[in-house]
Design a protein around this motif. Structure first.
Motif, short mmCIF file in Angstrom:
data_model
loop_
_atom_site.label_atom_id
_atom_site.label_comp_id
_atom_site.label_asym_id
_atom_site.label_seq_id
_atom_site.Cartn_x
_atom_site.Cartn_y
_atom_site.Cartn_z
N ILE A 64 0.98 -1.37 0.29
CA ILE A 64 0.28 0.03 -0.21
C ILE A 64 0.83 1.06 0.05
O ILE A 64 1.71 1.52 0.75
CB ILE A 64 -0.80 -0.15 1.21
N LEU A 65 0.64 2.30 -0.98
CA LEU A 65 1.55 3.60 -0.98
C LEU A 65 0.78 4.34 -1.13
O LEU A 65 -0.55 4.66 -0.73
CB LEU A 65 1.96 3.71 -2.04
N THR A 66 1.02 5.76 -0.10
CA THR A 66 0.15 6.53 0.31
C THR A 66 0.94 7.60 -0.69
O THR A 66 1.74 8.28 -0.96
CB THR A 66 0.34 6.95 2.06
N ALA A 67 -0.95 8.50 -1.28
CA ALA A 67 -0.55 10.18 -1.28
C ALA A 67 0.33 10.63 -0.82
O ALA A 67 -0.06 11.10 -0.08
CB ALA A 67 -1.20 9.84 -2.70
N ASN A 68 1.31 12.13 -0.71
CA ASN A 68 1.05 13.15 -0.49
C ASN A 68 0.18 13.99 -1.04
O ASN A 68 0.21 14.92 -1.78
CB ASN A 68 2.76 13.31 -0.91
N THR A 69 -0.54 13.71 0.21
CA THR A 69 -2.22 14.42 0.33
C THR A 69 -1.85 15.16 1.88
O THR A 69 -3.74 16.14 1.96
CB THR A 69 -3.36 14.00 -0.16
N PHE A 70 -1.63 16.06 2.37
CA PHE A 70 -2.16 15.94 3.98
C PHE A 70 -2.03 17.34 3.66
O PHE A 70 -0.59 18.06 3.05
CB PHE A 70 -0.38 15.46 5.20
N GLY A 71 -3.14 17.56 4.73
CA GLY A 71 -3.06 18.87 4.31
C GLY A 71 -4.17 19.52 3.42
O GLY A 71 -5.44 20.68 3.32
#
Length: 88
Positions: A64-71
């Motif tokens: 599982i990869l996470t997208a850099n979408t924090f914020g």
């Protein structure tokens, strides 16, 4: 109701592809020298750093990869950064 059904998650984990979910990339980007106010813009400013983080996770066996979408908050004018993060 969960955002991802158990069947979809199970199928993704058993498959050979990646399943994109949202999560934290900030600490990894900070460790690579991205300033705290540059985490979300890193998708545009430092795409190679974001891609390198994903590649390291894949090399270590991550499924599982996470997208850099924090914020991102719905309606914010930063949707393009979110699209770029999902693309990377």
């Amino acid at each position: 109701m969960p955002l991802v059904s158990p069947y979809v998650l199970k199928t993704a984990l058993e498959g050979t592809g990646c399943f994109l979910v949202d999560g934290g990339m900030g600490s990894e980007l900070l460790a690579q020298g991205v300033p705290p106010n540059g985490i979300l813009p890193a998708n545009r400013l430092y795409p190679e750093k974001v891609s390198e983080i994903h590649e390291r996770y894949l090399q270590s066996g991550a499924r599982i990869l996470t997208a850099n979408t924090f914020g991102y908050c719905d309606g914010d004018p930063i949707a393009e950064y979110v699209r770029e993060g999902a693309f990377l």
